[in-house]
Design a protein around this motif. Structure first.
Motif, PDB file in Angstrom:
ATOM      1  N   GLU A  74       0.842  -1.196   0.000  1.00 41.61           N
ATOM      2  CA  GLU A  74       0.000   0.000   0.000  1.00 41.61           C
ATOM      3  C   GLU A  74       0.881   1.251   0.000  1.00 41.61           C
ATOM      4  OE1 GLU A  74      -3.361   2.062   2.863  1.00 41.61           O
ATOM      5  OE2 GLU A  74      -3.207  -0.126   2.816  1.00 41.61           O
ATOM      6  N   THR A  75       1.979   1.196   0.719  1.00 43.22           N
ATOM      7  CA  THR A  75       2.922   2.320   0.751  1.00 43.22           C
ATOM      8  C   THR A  75       3.479   2.594  -0.640  1.00 43.22           C
ATOM      9  OG1 THR A  75       3.486   1.834   3.038  1.00 43.22           O
ATOM     10  CG2 THR A  75       5.055   3.192   1.803  1.00 43.22           C
ATOM     11  N   ASP A  76       3.816   1.526  -1.383  1.00 45.96           N
ATOM     12  CA  ASP A  76       4.318   1.697  -2.755  1.00 45.96           C
ATOM     13  C   ASP A  76       3.290   2.424  -3.627  1.00 45.96           C
ATOM     14  OD1 ASP A  76       6.613   0.235  -2.088  1.00 45.96           O
ATOM     15  OD2 ASP A  76       5.847  -1.646  -2.945  1.00 45.96           O
ATOM     16  N   VAL A  77       2.024   2.030  -3.491  1.00 45.26           N
ATOM     17  CA  VAL A  77       0.954   2.645  -4.283  1.00 45.26           C
ATOM     18  C   VAL A  77       0.830   4.122  -3.926  1.00 45.26           C
ATOM     19  CG1 VAL A  77      -1.536   2.693  -4.704  1.00 45.26           C
ATOM     20  CG2 VAL A  77      -0.328   0.506  -4.601  1.00 45.26           C
ATOM     21  N   LYS A  78       0.800   4.414  -2.649  1.00 40.92           N
ATOM     22  CA  LYS A  78       0.652   5.805  -2.213  1.00 40.92           C
ATOM     23  C   LYS A  78       1.844   6.656  -2.635  1.00 40.92           C
ATOM     24  CE  LYS A  78      -2.638   4.868   1.429  1.00 40.92           C
ATOM     25  NZ  LYS A  78      -2.961   4.818   2.830  1.00 40.92           N
TER      26      LYS A  78
END
Length: 190
Positions: A164-168
């Motif tokens: 999720e961090t990568d996406v954000k």
């Protein structure tokens, strides 16, 4: 933007699927509006298209990766008649044919160095797709800014996103939406 509203449905996540069996989950998923078919063969397209259309979602076919589709004007015409709503391609010559058929067109660009950025911008300026997809989505922010400034098109990102961090982080750099086959990322709420 027209593309982001009509194709992505204002969602920042698009479902990339590689197999026919993956379609059912993508069609039912509430966060997904755009489904990107990245494999399979042409014989399964009619049934898949019907399911996607019935669910009021959009399917784009990566024409370079689906077997049985001619990589020419006739192939583009055939998939249009079958009901495909758009294509993803790395092949610039297919963009012209797809636009003539009123299909949505995403030009997929592999960014590996500064020269590939210049080439990608030059190609996209010439062929004028509706959006570009950069791979990997982890490219530096200045590349995304350069592309947006030069092209004035939505920039999608795909590849090398696992969390999720990568996406954000990708979206925080200016990428308009991401495409991913990782189902846990389909649930990211932004």
């Amino acid at each position: 933007m027209d593309f982001l509203e009509k194709v992505m449905g204002r969602s920042h996540i698009g479902a990339a699927i590689r197999r026919v069996e993956d379609l059912e989950e993508a069609v039912r998923h509430p966060n997904i509006h755009a489904i990107f078919l990245l494999g399979g063969d042409i014989n399964y397209l009619p049934g898949m298209i019907k399911k996607v259309r019935t669910s009021n979602k959009v399917m784009l076919t990566h024409i370079d990766l689906v077997e049985g589709i001619g990589k020419d004007r006739a192939g583009i015409h055939l998939i249009k008649r079958m009901g495909v709503q758009g294509i993803v391609t790395t092949k610039s010559n297919l963009t012209k044919f797809a636009k003539e058929e009123d299909l949505w067109v995403i030009q997929r660009l592999f960014i590996v160095d500064s020269e590939s950025v210049k080439t990608a911008i030059r190609v996209a300026e010439k062929i004028k797709p509706h959006a570009v997809e950069v791979l990997p989505a982890t490219i530096p922010q200045y590349v995304i800014e350069d592309m947006k400034r030069s092209l004035g098109l939505p920039v999608l990102g795909g590849g090398l996103l696992r969390t999720e961090t990568d996406v954000k982080e990708a979206l925080g750099k200016g990428i308009d939406a991401i495409t991913t086959s990782l189902r846990q990322l389909w649930n990211v709420n932004l």
